[in-house]
Design an enzyme around this catalytic site. Structure first.
Site, PDB file in Angstrom:
ATOM      1  N   SER A  14       0.817  -1.473   0.001  1.00  0.00           N
ATOM      2  CA  SER A  14      -0.040   0.010  -0.034  1.00  0.00           C
ATOM      3  C   SER A  14       0.932   1.202   0.008  1.00  0.00           C
ATOM      4  CB  SER A  14      -1.012  -0.015   1.236  1.00  0.00           C
ATOM      5  OG  SER A  14      -0.197  -0.034   2.410  1.00  0.00           O
ATOM      6  N   SER A 132      15.158  -7.062   4.541  1.00  0.00           N
ATOM      7  CA  SER A 132      15.896  -7.041   5.427  1.00  0.00           C
ATOM      8  C   SER A 132      16.155  -5.587   5.652  1.00  0.00           C
ATOM      9  CB  SER A 132      17.190  -7.905   5.515  1.00  0.00           C
ATOM     10  OG  SER A 132      17.892  -7.725   6.523  1.00  0.00           O
ATOM     11  N   TYR A 146      13.749  -3.753  16.591  1.00  0.00           N
ATOM     12  CA  TYR A 146      13.617  -3.876  15.058  1.00  0.00           C
ATOM     13  C   TYR A 146      14.798  -4.349  14.465  1.00  0.00           C
ATOM     14  CZ  TYR A 146      13.597  -2.259  10.274  1.00  0.00           C
ATOM     15  OH  TYR A 146      13.628  -2.218   8.895  1.00  0.00           O
ATOM     16  N   SER A 149      14.936  -7.907  14.941  1.00  0.00           N
ATOM     17  CA  SER A 149      14.133  -8.565  14.117  1.00  0.00           C
ATOM     18  C   SER A 149      14.671  -8.684  12.594  1.00  0.00           C
ATOM     19  CB  SER A 149      12.631  -8.062  13.808  1.00  0.00           C
ATOM     20  OG  SER A 149      12.792  -6.759  13.188  1.00  0.00           O
ATOM     21  N   LYS A 150      15.382  -7.859  12.272  1.00  0.00           N
ATOM     22  CA  LYS A 150      16.161  -7.637  11.035  1.00  0.00           C
ATOM     23  C   LYS A 150      17.365  -8.573  11.148  1.00  0.00           C
ATOM     24  CE  LYS A 150      13.101  -5.364   8.476  1.00  0.00           C
ATOM     25  NZ  LYS A 150      12.071  -5.983   7.729  1.00  0.00           N
ATOM     26  N   ASN A 180      13.160   6.923   1.930  1.00  0.00           N
ATOM     27  CA  ASN A 180      11.978   7.856   2.054  1.00  0.00           C
ATOM     28  C   ASN A 180      10.624   7.206   2.144  1.00  0.00           C
ATOM     29  OD1 ASN A 180      10.896  10.203   2.609  1.00  0.00           O
ATOM     30  ND2 ASN A 180      11.496  11.241   0.774  1.00  0.00           N
ATOM     31  N   THR A 181      10.062   6.798   3.189  1.00  0.00           N
ATOM     32  CA  THR A 181       8.728   6.262   3.332  1.00  0.00           C
ATOM     33  C   THR A 181       8.168   6.636   4.514  1.00  0.00           C
ATOM     34  OG1 THR A 181       9.552   4.221   4.436  1.00  0.00           O
ATOM     35  CG2 THR A 181       9.672   4.163   2.142  1.00  0.00           C
TER      36      THR A 181
HETATM   37  P1  NDP Z   1       5.835   1.836   5.280  1.00  0.00           P
HETATM   38  O1  NDP Z   1       5.512   2.066   6.539  1.00  0.00           O
HETATM   39  O2  NDP Z   1       5.749   2.872   4.134  1.00  0.00           O
HETATM   40  O3  NDP Z   1       5.095   0.322   4.802  1.00  0.00           O
HETATM   41  C1  NDP Z   1       5.298  -0.726   5.280  1.00  0.00           C
HETATM   42  C2  NDP Z   1       4.056  -1.771   4.737  1.00  0.00           C
HETATM   43  O4  NDP Z   1       3.841  -2.844   5.819  1.00  0.00           O
HETATM   44  C3  NDP Z   1       2.671  -0.941   4.634  1.00  0.00           C
HETATM   45  O5  NDP Z   1       2.285  -1.090   3.281  1.00  0.00           O
HETATM   46  C4  NDP Z   1       1.771  -1.692   5.680  1.00  0.00           C
HETATM   47  O6  NDP Z   1       0.564  -2.132   5.129  1.00  0.00           O
HETATM   48  C5  NDP Z   1       2.512  -3.219   5.673  1.00  0.00           C
HETATM   49  N1  NDP Z   1       2.252  -3.621   7.051  1.00  0.00           N
HETATM   50  C6  NDP Z   1       2.484  -3.220   8.329  1.00  0.00           C
HETATM   51  N2  NDP Z   1       1.956  -4.064   9.057  1.00  0.00           N
HETATM   52  C7  NDP Z   1       1.505  -5.316   8.601  1.00  0.00           C
HETATM   53  C8  NDP Z   1       0.938  -6.205   9.046  1.00  0.00           C
HETATM   54  N3  NDP Z   1       0.690  -6.586  10.074  1.00  0.00           N
HETATM   55  N4  NDP Z   1       0.405  -6.996   8.078  1.00  0.00           N
HETATM   56  C9  NDP Z   1       0.540  -6.804   6.575  1.00  0.00           C
HETATM   57  N5  NDP Z   1       1.017  -5.668   6.312  1.00  0.00           N
HETATM   58  C10 NDP Z   1       1.556  -4.865   7.184  1.00  0.00           C
HETATM   59  O7  NDP Z   1       7.561   1.517   5.326  1.00  0.00           O
HETATM   60  P2  NDP Z   1       8.749   0.905   4.349  1.00  0.00           P
HETATM   61  O8  NDP Z   1       8.110   0.834   2.845  1.00  0.00           O
HETATM   62  O9  NDP Z   1       9.781   1.838   4.481  1.00  0.00           O
HETATM   63  O10 NDP Z   1       8.846  -0.657   4.788  1.00  0.00           O
HETATM   64  C11 NDP Z   1       8.793  -1.688   4.053  1.00  0.00           C
HETATM   65  C12 NDP Z   1      10.015  -2.682   4.434  1.00  0.00           C
HETATM   66  O11 NDP Z   1      11.304  -2.138   4.347  1.00  0.00           O
HETATM   67  C13 NDP Z   1       9.971  -3.102   6.004  1.00  0.00           C
HETATM   68  O12 NDP Z   1      10.312  -4.471   6.043  1.00  0.00           O
HETATM   69  C14 NDP Z   1      11.206  -2.353   6.540  1.00  0.00           C
HETATM   70  O13 NDP Z   1      11.446  -2.952   7.612  1.00  0.00           O
HETATM   71  C15 NDP Z   1      11.906  -2.109   5.522  1.00  0.00           C
HETATM   72  N6  NDP Z   1      13.213  -1.149   5.467  1.00  0.00           N
HETATM   73  C16 NDP Z   1      12.681   0.117   5.493  1.00  0.00           C
HETATM   74  C17 NDP Z   1      13.750   1.086   5.405  1.00  0.00           C
HETATM   75  C18 NDP Z   1      13.330   2.646   5.489  1.00  0.00           C
HETATM   76  O14 NDP Z   1      14.165   3.457   5.946  1.00  0.00           O
HETATM   77  N7  NDP Z   1      12.041   3.030   5.044  1.00  0.00           N
HETATM   78  C19 NDP Z   1      15.083   0.740   5.604  1.00  0.00           C
HETATM   79  C20 NDP Z   1      15.389  -0.697   5.495  1.00  0.00           C
HETATM   80  C21 NDP Z   1      14.444  -1.594   5.600  1.00  0.00           C
HETATM   81  P3  NDP Z   1      -0.759  -1.821   5.571  1.00  0.00           P
HETATM   82  O15 NDP Z   1      -0.869  -0.682   6.575  1.00  0.00           O
HETATM   83  O16 NDP Z   1      -1.684  -1.479   4.361  1.00  0.00           O
HETATM   84  O17 NDP Z   1      -1.393  -3.058   6.012  1.00  0.00           O
END
Ligand code: NDP
Length: 271
Positions: A14, A132, A146, A149-150, A180-181
């Site tokens: 999403s 990861s 966190y 977990s990773k 950037n999210t």
């Molecule tokens: P966002 O918060 O933008 O996206 C996280 C996504 O995870 C959302 O789409 C949300 O969907 C979904 N989500 C959360 N909880 C659940 C759940 N219980 N079941 C199903 N879906 C879930 O973060 P990012 O895009 O940044 O994160 C994506 C991945 O990248 C993660 O694993 C994060 O650890 C990893 N990551 C991110 C970094 C960063 O700097 N942004 C750096 C390194 C890794 P919805 O709420 O619609 O269900």
């Protein structure tokens, strides 16, 4: 309905990295099913199919994977992207808080993996791509749950890959750096805040927000995910950007003391 095109299932599509990965995989010729906890029923959006999924819920996982196989007849690639962050000192977070992080970031990945593996093994083909982080191989003060977990995902994926490779299925890792999210704003906050950690926690939260806001474009991470999904000889680990690869190299070549000092300096901790 079945398809002759390869099918990718992307959790947490999403927003952020999951959304960028879903769009990039679709542009690369995959039929893509993205998931969100907020999706209702099965919907089409931006050329993708969307399904409801909570990776922390056993029944939700089983139902979603069955639905994809019933609709498309195959799952070639699973991207375990859904994840949440944590903040605060370890002492400021209850075990229940850490369990919440693990239930999504670790057990969510395991639930999804167990649900797709019989299908992939049966076809003798498939890739499970686990998102990861650089925090899967370096420490993160004030984000201990966190980072743990990773780190768990790193050990899990590398072990699993040895078990399933001979059945035609690979488990691979993509390691983003700060991206950037909305990740920071979705992080779990400490439920037992302590004054002793308050100032350092604020510094850590500000730093994390800066790494996030000034971080890589999610489209950069998506490119690494597409490479993991399509490379003819996939690598076990994909550094998701130049920054992620630079930190990985530093972790491997710097002496332990120098690396420890760097972590304290970057995190503005007393030296
Ligand atoms: P966002 O918060 O933008 O996206 C996280 C996504 O995870 C959302 O789409 C949300 O969907 C979904 N989500 C959360 N909880 C659940 C759940 N219980 N079941 C199903 N879906 C879930 O973060 P990012 O895009 O940044 O994160 C994506 C991945 O990248 C993660 O694993 C994060 O650890 C990893 N990551 C991110 C970094 C960063 O700097 N942004 C750096 C390194 C890794 P919805 O709420 O619609 O269900």
């Amino acid at each position: 309905m079945t398809t002759t095109r390869p099918v990718a299932l992307v959790t947490g599509a999403s927003s952020g990295i999951g959304k960028a990965a879903a769009l990039a995989l679709a542009a690369g010729g995959f039929d893509v099913v993205g998931t969100s906890r907020r999706a209702s029923g099965v919907a089409r959006r931006d050329g993708l199919t969307f399904l409801a999924l909570d990776v922390a819920d056993d029944d939700s996982v089983t139902t979603a994977v069955k639905e994809v196989i019933a609709r498309f007849g195959r799952i070639d690639v699973l991207v375990n992207n859904a994840g949440i962050g944590s903040s605060g000192a370890d002492e400021e977070n209850s075990v229940a808080r850490a369990q919440r992080v693990f239930d999504i970031n670790v057990f969510g990945v395991m639930r999804m993996t167990k649900a797709v593996l019989p299908h992939m093994r049966g076809r003798g083909n498939g890739r499970i791509i686990n998102i990861s982080s650089i925090l899967g191989f370096i420490p993160a003060p004030y984000m201990a749950a966190y980072a743990a977990s990773k780190h768990a995902i790193e050990g899990y994926t590398e072990s699993l890959d040895h078990e399933i490779r001979e059945h035609g299925v690979r488990a691979l890792l993509v390691q983003p750096a700060g991206t950037n999210t909305s990740f920071e704003s979705n992080a779990v906050a400490p439920d037992m805040p302590l004054q002793i950690y308050a100032e350092q926690r604020r510094i850590a939260d500000r730093l994390a927000a800066t790494f996030n806001n000034d971080g890589d474009d999610p489209a950069t991470v998506a490119k690494a995910i597409v490479a993991a999904a399509t490379d003819s000889k996939p690598k076990l680990r994909y550094g998701a950007s130049r920054n992620a690869r630079r930190i990985s190299t530093a972790r491997r070549i710097l002496p332990a003391g120098a690396f420890d000092g760097q972590i304290r300096k970057v995190n503005k901790l007393a030296r």
